[in-house]
Structures are given as structure tokens and as C-alpha cells.
Design a protein around this motif. Structure first.
Motif, PDB file in Angstrom:
ATOM      1  N   UNK A 149     -15.454  13.777   4.547  1.00  0.00           N
ATOM      2  CA  UNK A 149     -14.918  13.427   3.245  1.00  0.00           C
ATOM      3  C   UNK A 149     -15.517  14.264   2.118  1.00  0.00           C
ATOM      4  N   UNK A 150     -15.959  15.484   2.480  1.00  0.00           N
ATOM      5  CA  UNK A 150     -16.571  16.321   1.452  1.00  0.00           C
ATOM      6  C   UNK A 150     -15.584  16.594   0.329  1.00  0.00           C
ATOM      7  N   UNK A 151     -14.303  16.666   0.687  1.00  0.00           N
ATOM      8  CA  UNK A 151     -13.290  17.026  -0.306  1.00  0.00           C
ATOM      9  C   UNK A 151     -12.912  15.847  -1.199  1.00  0.00           C
ATOM     10  N   UNK A 152     -13.267  14.637  -0.756  1.00  0.00           N
ATOM     11  CA  UNK A 152     -12.834  13.454  -1.499  1.00  0.00           C
ATOM     12  C   UNK A 152     -14.047  12.745  -2.098  1.00  0.00           C
ATOM     13  N   UNK A 153     -13.965  12.416  -3.356  1.00  0.00           N
ATOM     14  CA  UNK A 153     -15.126  11.740  -3.948  1.00  0.00           C
ATOM     15  C   UNK A 153     -15.316  10.309  -3.463  1.00  0.00           C
ATOM     16  N   UNK A 154     -14.260   9.671  -2.984  1.00  0.00           N
ATOM     17  CA  UNK A 154     -14.392   8.256  -2.595  1.00  0.00           C
ATOM     18  C   UNK A 154     -13.925   8.026  -1.159  1.00  0.00           C
ATOM     19  N   UNK A 155     -14.537   7.055  -0.510  1.00  0.00           N
ATOM     20  CA  UNK A 155     -14.050   6.596   0.791  1.00  0.00           C
ATOM     21  C   UNK A 155     -13.639   5.135   0.650  1.00  0.00           C
ATOM     22  N   UNK A 156     -12.473   4.825   1.133  1.00  0.00           N
ATOM     23  CA  UNK A 156     -11.987   3.444   1.086  1.00  0.00           C
ATOM     24  C   UNK A 156     -11.833   2.936   2.518  1.00  0.00           C
ATOM     25  N   UNK A 157     -12.433   1.804   2.810  1.00  0.00           N
ATOM     26  CA  UNK A 157     -12.321   1.178   4.130  1.00  0.00           C
ATOM     27  C   UNK A 157     -11.259   0.106   4.050  1.00  0.00           C
ATOM     28  N   UNK A 158     -10.287   0.231   4.904  1.00  0.00           N
ATOM     29  CA  UNK A 158      -9.114  -0.630   4.797  1.00  0.00           C
ATOM     30  C   UNK A 158      -8.786  -1.227   6.160  1.00  0.00           C
ATOM     31  N   UNK A 159      -8.420  -2.464   6.190  1.00  0.00           N
ATOM     32  CA  UNK A 159      -8.021  -3.062   7.462  1.00  0.00           C
ATOM     33  C   UNK A 159      -8.551  -4.468   7.612  1.00  0.00           C
ATOM     34  N   UNK A 160      -9.116  -4.743   8.786  1.00  0.00           N
ATOM     35  CA  UNK A 160      -9.564  -6.082   9.133  1.00  0.00           C
ATOM     36  C   UNK A 160     -11.083  -6.148   9.058  1.00  0.00           C
ATOM     37  N   UNK A 161     -11.566  -7.096   8.301  1.00  0.00           N
ATOM     38  CA  UNK A 161     -13.010  -7.277   8.108  1.00  0.00           C
ATOM     39  C   UNK A 161     -13.406  -8.669   8.604  1.00  0.00           C
ATOM     40  N   UNK A 185     -13.230  -5.807  -2.333  1.00  0.00           N
ATOM     41  CA  UNK A 185     -12.525  -5.507  -3.552  1.00  0.00           C
ATOM     42  C   UNK A 185     -11.376  -6.455  -3.757  1.00  0.00           C
ATOM     43  N   UNK A 186     -10.458  -6.338  -2.829  1.00  0.00           N
ATOM     44  CA  UNK A 186      -9.255  -7.126  -3.017  1.00  0.00           C
ATOM     45  C   UNK A 186      -8.658  -7.409  -1.652  1.00  0.00           C
ATOM     46  N   UNK A 187      -8.912  -8.633  -1.161  1.00  0.00           N
ATOM     47  CA  UNK A 187      -8.384  -8.982   0.164  1.00  0.00           C
ATOM     48  C   UNK A 187      -6.866  -9.120   0.123  1.00  0.00           C
ATOM     49  N   UNK A 188      -6.279  -9.010  -1.081  1.00  0.00           N
ATOM     50  CA  UNK A 188      -4.821  -9.106  -1.181  1.00  0.00           C
ATOM     51  C   UNK A 188      -4.148  -7.752  -0.962  1.00  0.00           C
ATOM     52  N   UNK A 189      -4.947  -6.689  -0.935  1.00  0.00           N
ATOM     53  CA  UNK A 189      -4.374  -5.354  -0.722  1.00  0.00           C
ATOM     54  C   UNK A 189      -4.078  -5.208   0.765  1.00  0.00           C
ATOM     55  N   UNK A 190      -3.002  -5.841   1.212  1.00  0.00           N
ATOM     56  CA  UNK A 190      -2.779  -5.876   2.649  1.00  0.00           C
ATOM     57  C   UNK A 190      -1.457  -5.283   3.089  1.00  0.00           C
ATOM     58  N   UNK A 191      -0.853  -4.486   2.220  1.00  0.00           N
ATOM     59  CA  UNK A 191       0.264  -3.670   2.685  1.00  0.00           C
ATOM     60  C   UNK A 191       0.229  -2.347   1.916  1.00  0.00           C
ATOM     61  N   UNK A 192       1.120  -1.412   2.298  1.00  0.00           N
ATOM     62  CA  UNK A 192       1.027  -0.077   1.722  1.00  0.00           C
ATOM     63  C   UNK A 192       1.327  -0.078   0.224  1.00  0.00           C
ATOM     64  N   UNK A 193       2.274  -0.908  -0.185  1.00  0.00           N
ATOM     65  CA  UNK A 193       2.625  -0.939  -1.610  1.00  0.00           C
ATOM     66  C   UNK A 193       1.445  -1.434  -2.438  1.00  0.00           C
ATOM     67  N   UNK A 194       0.824  -2.507  -1.981  1.00  0.00           N
ATOM     68  CA  UNK A 194      -0.305  -3.019  -2.767  1.00  0.00           C
ATOM     69  C   UNK A 194      -1.489  -2.056  -2.710  1.00  0.00           C
ATOM     70  N   UNK A 195      -1.572  -1.288  -1.610  1.00  0.00           N
ATOM     71  CA  UNK A 195      -2.646  -0.306  -1.530  1.00  0.00           C
ATOM     72  C   UNK A 195      -2.443   0.796  -2.563  1.00  0.00           C
ATOM     73  N   UNK A 196      -1.171   1.230  -2.712  1.00  0.00           N
ATOM     74  CA  UNK A 196      -0.887   2.237  -3.747  1.00  0.00           C
ATOM     75  C   UNK A 196      -1.198   1.688  -5.136  1.00  0.00           C
ATOM     76  N   UNK A 197      -0.850   0.447  -5.371  1.00  0.00           N
ATOM     77  CA  UNK A 197      -1.161  -0.176  -6.668  1.00  0.00           C
ATOM     78  C   UNK A 197      -2.661  -0.223  -6.898  1.00  0.00           C
ATOM     79  N   UNK A 198      -3.369  -0.540  -5.807  1.00  0.00           N
ATOM     80  CA  UNK A 198      -4.823  -0.589  -5.910  1.00  0.00           C
ATOM     81  C   UNK A 198      -5.370   0.774  -6.319  1.00  0.00           C
ATOM     82  N   UNK A 199      -4.882   1.846  -5.664  1.00  0.00           N
ATOM     83  CA  UNK A 199      -5.359   3.186  -6.010  1.00  0.00           C
ATOM     84  C   UNK A 199      -5.065   3.494  -7.477  1.00  0.00           C
ATOM     85  N   UNK A 200      -3.836   3.184  -7.888  1.00  0.00           N
ATOM     86  CA  UNK A 200      -3.460   3.447  -9.287  1.00  0.00           C
ATOM     87  C   UNK A 200      -4.365   2.695 -10.243  1.00  0.00           C
ATOM     88  N   UNK A 201      -4.653   1.454  -9.905  1.00  0.00           N
ATOM     89  CA  UNK A 201      -5.469   0.632 -10.804  1.00  0.00           C
ATOM     90  C   UNK A 201      -6.857   1.231 -10.986  1.00  0.00           C
TER      91      UNK A 201
END
Lengths: 502, 502
Positions: B2-14, B38-54
Motif C-alpha cells: 500500500x505504498x501508493x495509498x495513504x490509507x488502508x481500509x479493512x472491510x468485511x466481517x469482524x 467506523x461504521x458497521x452500516x457500511x455493508x454494501x458497495x454503495x454505502x462503501x462509496x458514500x463512506x469514502x466520499x464522506x
């Protein structure tokens, strides 16, 4: 394999447990190098050629299977699982906080009931194809899993259903696992769930006979598969059923094997006392029904009295010690060294799924652990009359490996045929690979460089050798940390039945 | 990565264990799907995009690490090993029939002594490069092995040697494992072997300070590596040494962590009573030396009295429960539920090599097993005043997984930072893969055909899923049969530090 060669010769390093002599219950472990059961002096190429010549064989007559010393491989007798419930395998690891009697109702009976045939709800058919698909899937899996863990012989409890019991026999036969297959008998309507119970003793006998007939047709000489008469345990059977099953086993020549449970928990012991007030003990219930024979496997025996142990020894019956189950269900600590000292024959059982693992090696570990804790048991202190102990009650690595092989062989009444590498024994064996010793460092002590070095691929699984271990210490490391990754090949009756995925 | 990306996001089942509330020692287990902390409601692709935008992020700003539901993967907090002797790792599984005090002399002291520098026999140097090659090799191996088993944080006992202790610190730092590193202090010449003992208390302090200084230079903010003051146990230390080490720990701001052993065996308790007649209990020996602080880890505590538990609770000290060791060495059954009910904070320790395994998951299993047997312990019956129990003394799967994560975090005084997935916590985590569910049969019930089918490659290791398990049952199956094969990736402090070999 070896279709072109009439003979297979196993050559290399063999580790096994010699038979106990009569005066001692302490096992020793032996390592030989040479050719199996033949000549431990055949330990170089020249003597191997002489050996072949002496048999009148040339190299083209034989397939040679060798253990690799660089990978710390050795042949070891196959494990014998003297007590396993095949249909319960999907419940492995699922027992919550239950004790035995709750657990039977909550977890066990529902899964066992699912092995019934929907097209034959009265269980009158015998065709294994009438087994529900899920049942076949489970049985297929449990046979392959136990083989992968080095179990070459297992004594299975199936369910009350004839087609599914016959399917288990057929699957063991196909996969090449030595097995005793028992249709479970349970006709006490007060103690069994209404959805999972024999209609009556008579119907139970008839169903059992249909599984015996099927198995006798499948494997007429009983080379691999044999039927075993299986009253579930005293509380689930009527007196008529117990008596009849004792007679049924005795009606065959030679008499059939018998398996059941005994004294697993104190609640169960109390229940038996209440249900069979005319008997002097739990063991006496079985004795009165002629179920204590020298081909009887009694699972658990955690809470046997000294008198019961004497009775069991006198009858020549055997005990299947299931410590993973006994600890997992909180049933208690079985006094195995004490039982051995009383002359009782003991082997190991996984008791899947009271036991959480299909591995006899895991059970061997638990047997050793429990024996190291038993000095703290109030019941054991009472049994022995001591409160301090000198350590002789412990089961060491060689003791539990003895129980896993020779002990199990004696429990299934095959002590002369399997469980060791004596001349004339059947080739039921596993090739264990511990893996290479870690490369030593190359004198490069720079911490940064060393930290970048990946773990060597030398070790297999969790057995980690540093190169300074004696061979006995290598076996101890395997006993404590080995798993199915160390089981490279498995043979039963001379046939290769499992090879580890690479 | 992830050298190219400033952030890492872990997504899925916790899956993690929430903190216990004050009134209950019963753990619960929670499963969330979404984005970590962060947000256990970010559980589909659309909400994930919203999360990134936010966050003002685009896809190119983030590396996304996802768990794969088809493979039954989930993120789980890293395991915390609150008690492990790094130099003893080569002796794993080697303890014969010994109890603690024999075993120290027969197995432990000789291997620990071998970590001394031949070029610096007086142990005056501090350079890790003066560690013998074999010592570096062992430390390198133990750090990588524990990481491979999901241990993201360990509290290590090293040896008395400064260079080797510093090498262990350097190796943990390089491999990225969070660690507490303790030079072992032992200056009682009556109780320690002549070949392995501090010259006197003073020399012990000085050597300890050199390891503390080294670690403070290695990791000035203590982000990953911290020193821990380590009197071996009361019998191996003079009163001067115990007092001085208490003062040494307190002289830092904030005070240093402390670790030692307590009440592992009854023989040891008797020995302490004899060596410290002025103390009212084993715990009192440490208390008099100001060694019972809220940053003190007390290993074992098998035979603590109720009064000692109260004292330990009052001081805020913690207990490292090491059941694999306690069972293996036959030390006893620690009353953990009782201790929790008394308000004592408890975590798990492998106690390599009294413990035979480097795996905290194996220790969790043993913790559950021991808790299911403790009702039979005469000592426990005496401690509680009961001879019958209702099962509430058992540690269930969620309890032992709590101890392995949250409990351990509290024991190393990092409850707010590690051990769970709360918002703001450090990313010390493992990605667990249980594997795919077995393919169901395809309606083909011909036994011959089925038997020819190889075991599906679906399951990973010994966790065998049939598809009808709840997610809680999946976790139970992992707890009982999981191993390092199920540990796919391990992160510490947000950095990937282990990836399973494929």
C-alpha cells in the motif's frame, strides 16, 4: 500402485511399542531400522540386496517404500479409534456448556435422527442407497478425515437406521478403513426421544440382524469390516433388549463383538441405579445380560468402582478411554493408570462428537494431560485412599502411544494382528513425516538480516526440530504438537488408503 | 504494501468480544459487517462509496483489505500471550514426567544458560551480536512461529544475559511483533544452579538497566517494544533483589511493567513459605517488595488463596492463566471463573515450554477443558465450599476467546488500545479463514461413486463446515479445531507482519 510387482517391501525407520509384559503396565518405545518384521539388520544397501536374494527376489519383483531420514520420516502403527460416533461428526466442537444427558437431547439425537430414510420411515429396507444424501456425505467425510489422521481401524456407532448403517459399512469398505460397524439399539421409550427410538426390542433385533447380514455379505471373511452389536447404553435399552442382544452376539461363531457405554458421568451412574434397582452396579447390568464378553468394548468407564474394574477384568471386557470427550463434556477424569494396574485392557477413543476432534493423536495428548491432573481429583483420592502421589499415576508419551496402537488393538480383540510391527502382523500403518531440521544459522549474526529470513520450510506442521533432539525426543515433540500434516501415507491391510495433499 | 495509498481500509466481517461490564464476568461475542471501528452500516458497495466520499477519499486513496465470505473469513483481534519463555522454545513438548521444580533443573536452566555469550562470560556487554548463533536462531524462530499462530503481542521472559535479551527485543522489533521483553533476574545462589545465576542483586540491577536502556533506544516511544522488570520468581531472588526491582520499576515515569510467577505448584508454595517465613502468603512476598502494581503480570496463580486474590485485585495486578502448562506439568487446575468473580483480571499465556504449544488458541482450548474438569478438584471444592456445581464455573468458547484477546490486553495494561475492534483502537489483528463449506452431494447416492470422491479442498485445516452452522457455531468449531492453517494474515500496529504460506 505396484501392480507390476508382486511384493511390496517397506524399508527404513520403524517406531512402535512392544507388547507389555504381564508384570508391568509401563510401555517402552522401540525404534528399528531395516525391513519390516523381517530383519532389523537389513540396514544398508548391500544387506538389502542379500535380503532380496535370500527371498529369491530381484529388484523387479518388489516395490520398495522407504522412509526418508532427512525428512525425519518413520513408519508407525496405524491408530485405532475404539469409540467413535460417525453420524455426530458435523457436531464436532459444538457442545456448549452441556453435560452428557442434556447434550444427548440438544445436539446428538436430532442429528442422528436425520440419518433416517424418508422413503422408508419404518426402517424396513436395508439398501444403503436409501440413506439421505446428507448422511452419505457425512459418513464419506468422517471416514476420509479419520484416515487422514492416521486412524486405520475404528469402532463406529452408527444410528438406528439400517440403510445408513449399511452405507457406513460400504463406505469404510470402499475407502479401505478397517471398521466395526454398529447399528445403535435403543428401545426404552421413557429415556429416548419419541422421534428417535426402536419400536420395541424385537424390531431392534431384526434391524440389527439386517445390518449384520449386509456386512457379512459385503465382507464374508470379515477381512476389513465386521458387525458389532451395539446397545447404546443401559438407560436407553429395555431389559428384554439387553438380554436379547447378549444372546444375539453369542449366537454367532465366533461370537460377535459388542460395544456400549459405561459410567461416563455420575448423573448417568445414578440414573442406571434408579432404572436397574436389581443390579449391584452399572457393570452388573451388562453382566446379567451376558454383554460382558472378551469381545466387549465399554466406552468411558470414568466412574467405575474398583469392584466393577475387577468384574470387567474377569470377563475380559475392554475399556475405550475418551479423555477429549470426558474433559469437553465435563464428565470427569478416568483413572487409567489405576485401571491398567487392575489388569483392565484399555485403548483410546475419540468419541466424536462428545470429543471435539477426529484425531487419536489429540486424544493421546488429552490422555496424558488428564493423567497429570488426576492427582487433584477428589474421586481419585477416594478411589486410591491417597492424597499425595509420586507421579507414577501419569501416562507418559510412550504410554499414550501404546494405548493408541497396541491398547486399541487389544480392545478390538486383534492384538495379534495390528497395533505393532511384529513378524506376521497385518500392514496397518502410517508414514509419519516430522520434516527436516531447521537450517542452522550460517554464522551471520546480524539481527536485521536474520529477521528477514523466512521460517524455513523444513518443519512440517507444528513439530519444530532443532537438530539436537534424541529420537525419543522427536517422538515426544510429535506426540505433543503433531497433526494430520505429519501423516504422509496410510495403509490398511497392505493397501495404500490415504496420501497427504502436497 | 500500500505504498501508493495513504490509507488502508479493512472491510468485511469482524468478530470480537465486547468489554465485560462491571457486574458480569460472562463474555459475549459479536459479529459485525462493515468497515472497522467506523461504521458497521457500511455493508454494501454503495454505502462503501458514500463512506469514502464522506472522508474525502477516492478509491485511489485507499488500499482495501477485504474478508471473503465464501471462504468464511473474518477479522479477529490478535492474540495476546501474557506469559512465554522465548529461550525454552526448543524444549517444546519435552517435559517427561517432571513436576515444576525438577523440570527447571533438568530441562530449563541448561537451555537458558546456553544463551550466554562465550566472548563475554561475565555478561558485561549489551550488543545483541554477542548472542550465540543458536540463541539468535531460537529467538528468530519463536517470534515467527507465534506470529504465525496469530499472536500479535507477547510478554517474554528471556534469560539473564543482556546481549541475548537485547537480541530478542531487536528481533521482535524487526518482525513487527508487539512485545514486552524481560531480562530474567535470579540471584539466590541457594536456589539457582551455579552455572546460571546473577552474581548478586547489584549485578542483576545493572544488567537489567542495560536491557531497559537498549530497548528505550530501540523504540523510544515504546510503540512496539517495552522493557518489563522480571524477577524470575520469589525462590530464585534475594530479598534485596526483590526490593530493588520493585524500586527500579517505580523509578521510571510511567512505571515499568513487572512480571513474575506465583503459586504454580503446591511444592513451590511450600518452598516460598519456608524461604520467606516473615510473609503471610506468596502474594505478600511480592507485595512487601512493591512488586504488586497495576502493571504486574503474575503467571499461573493455580494455588492462590482467596485472600491472595483479594490482595491482587486491590493492587490491580493481573494473572496470566497457563492451562496447557499447568496440565502438562501436573501443576493443578486454576480456578479462573472464581478468580474472575473475585474481580481479578486474567489473560492467557502459553508458558512455552512448560506449555507444549506456542498457540494461544490451543491454550484457549485447554482453559475451557480445565474449567470443565475443575468441579472434580478437591482443592476447588475446598476453595468454594461446594461439592456440587451447576456448570457456571465453566469457561465457554466466548469466555476463553475473551481471555485470549480483551483479557490479555488488560493484563498487559493496554485494554484501551488492543484486544478488540473499538473505534480508535490499534490495528493488531488476524484474518481467519475457515474455508468453504463442503460441497453438498449432487444427488448421486451411489456409494461406489461417492467413495471415490476425494475430500473437498474446501475446508482449511481441521475446521470442517457442513453449511448448517450458525456463525457462532462456526466460531466454536474454530475454537476447538482451528490451528495456524486458519491464520491467513496478521497485522500489528497496522503493518502486515505474517502471511500464511499457500
Amino acid at each position: 500402485m505396484a501392480a507390476a510387482h508382486p511384493y511390496t517391501v517397506y524399508r527404513g525407520t520403524f517406531v512402535h511399542l512392544p507388547l507389555l509384559n504381564d508384570t508391568s503396565a509401563k510401555a517402552e518405545i522401540v525404534r528399528n531400522q531395516g525391513v519390516l518384521g523381517y530383519d532389523w539388520q537389513v540396514n544398508d544397501d548391500a544387506s538389502f540386496q542379500s535380503f532380496l536374494s535370500s527371498q529369491g527376489w530381484t529388484t523387479s519383483d518388489v516395490t520398495v517404500v522407504e522412509s526418508n531420514d532427512d525428512r525425519n520420516e518413520f513408519f508407525f502403527p496405524g491408530f485405532i479409534d475404539t469409540h467413535i460416533h460417525a453420524p455426530q461428526y458435523p457436531n464436532e466442537g459444538l457442545f456448549g456448556s452441556s453435560g452428557l444427558l442434556d447434550w444427548l437431547n440438544e445436539y446428538t439425537f436430532p442429528v442422528e435422527a436425520s440419518f433416517g430414510s424418508k422413503s422408508d420411515p419404518e426402517n424396513k429396507d436395508s439398501d444403503p442407497k436409501d440413506t439421505p444424501p446428507e448422511g452419505v456425505r457425512v459418513y464419506n467425510e468422517v471416514v476420509q478425515k479419520t484416515l487422514a489422521h492416521g486412524t486405520t481401524c475404528a469402532s463406529y456407532f452408527a444410528t438406528i437406521h439400517v440403510p445408513a448403517t449399511n452405507a457406513l459399512a460400504a463406505l469404510c469398505h470402499k475407502h479401505g478403513q478397517r471398521a466395526f460397524i454398529g447399528r445403535v439399539c435403543m428401545d426404552n421409550k421413557e429415556q429416548c426421544p419419541s422421534y428417535y427410538v426402536d419400536q420395541d426390542a424385537e424390531q431392534g433385533f431384526n434391524a440389527t440382524i439386517r445390518t449384520i447380514d449386509y456386512i457379512h455379505t459385503l465382507d464374508p471373511n470379515g477381512t476389513l469390516i465386521n458387525p458389532i452389536v451395539t446397545p447404546r447404553f443401559a438407560p436407553s435399552c429395555s431389559n428384554e433388549s439387553l438380554d436379547g442382544l447378549g444372546k444375539l452376539a453369542a449366537s454367532y461363531e465366533p461370537p460377535l463383538w459388542i460395544q456400549t457405554h459405561i459410567a461416563e458421568t455420575t448423573d448417568e451412574v445414578d440414573l442406571v441405579q434408579q432404572l436397574f434397582p436389581e443390579s449391584t452396579s452399572y457393570a452388573d447390568v451388562y453382566d446379567k445380560a451376558n454383554l460382558l464378553t472378551n469381545r466387549t468394548i465399554l466406552a468411558h468407564g470414568v466412574h467405575l468402582t474398583k469392584d466393577e474394574m475387577s468384574l470387567i477384568r474377569e470377563r475380559g471386557s475392554k475399556v475405550a478411554h475418551c479423555p477429549a470427550s470426558n474433559s469437553g463434556l465435563g464428565s470427569g477424569l478416568a483413572p487409567i493408570r489405576y485401571m491398567l494396574d487392575q489388569g483392565v485392557t484399555v485403548g483410546l477413543g475419540t468419541d466424536v462428537a462428545g470429543g471435539y476432534s477426529p484425531s487419536i493423536l489429540e486424544v493421546a495428548r488429552q490422555a496424558s494431560l488428564v493423567s497429570r491432573l488426576i492427582q487433584f481429583s477428589a474421586e481419585y483420592q477416594q478411589l486410591t485412599g491417597n492424597t499425595t502421589f509420586d507421579g507414577s499415576e501419569k501416562l507418559l508419551y510412550q504410554d499414550v502411544l501404546y494405548l493408541a496402537t497396541r491398547g486399541g488393538a487389544a480392545v478390538v480383540d486383534m492384538a495379534e494382528d495390528i497395533g505393532g510391527f511384529d513378524k506376521g502382523m497385518i500392514w496397518d500403518a502410517q508414514l509419519i513425516e516430522l520434516g527436516a531440521v531447521q537450517n542452522s544459522t550460517t554464522g551471520q549474526l546480524d539481527v536485521a538480516t536474520l529477521a528477514g529470513r523466512a521460517v524455513e520450510t523444513g518443519p512440517v506442521g507444528n513439530v519444530d526440530l532443532f537438530g539436537n533432539e534424541t529420537w525419543q525426543e522427536q517422538i515426544q515433540k510429535w506426540m505433543w504438537n503433531g497433526d494430520d500434516r505429519n501423516v504422509k501415507s496410510v495403509w490398511v491391510q497392505g493397501k495404500l488408503v490415504h496420501t497427504r495433499d502436497e
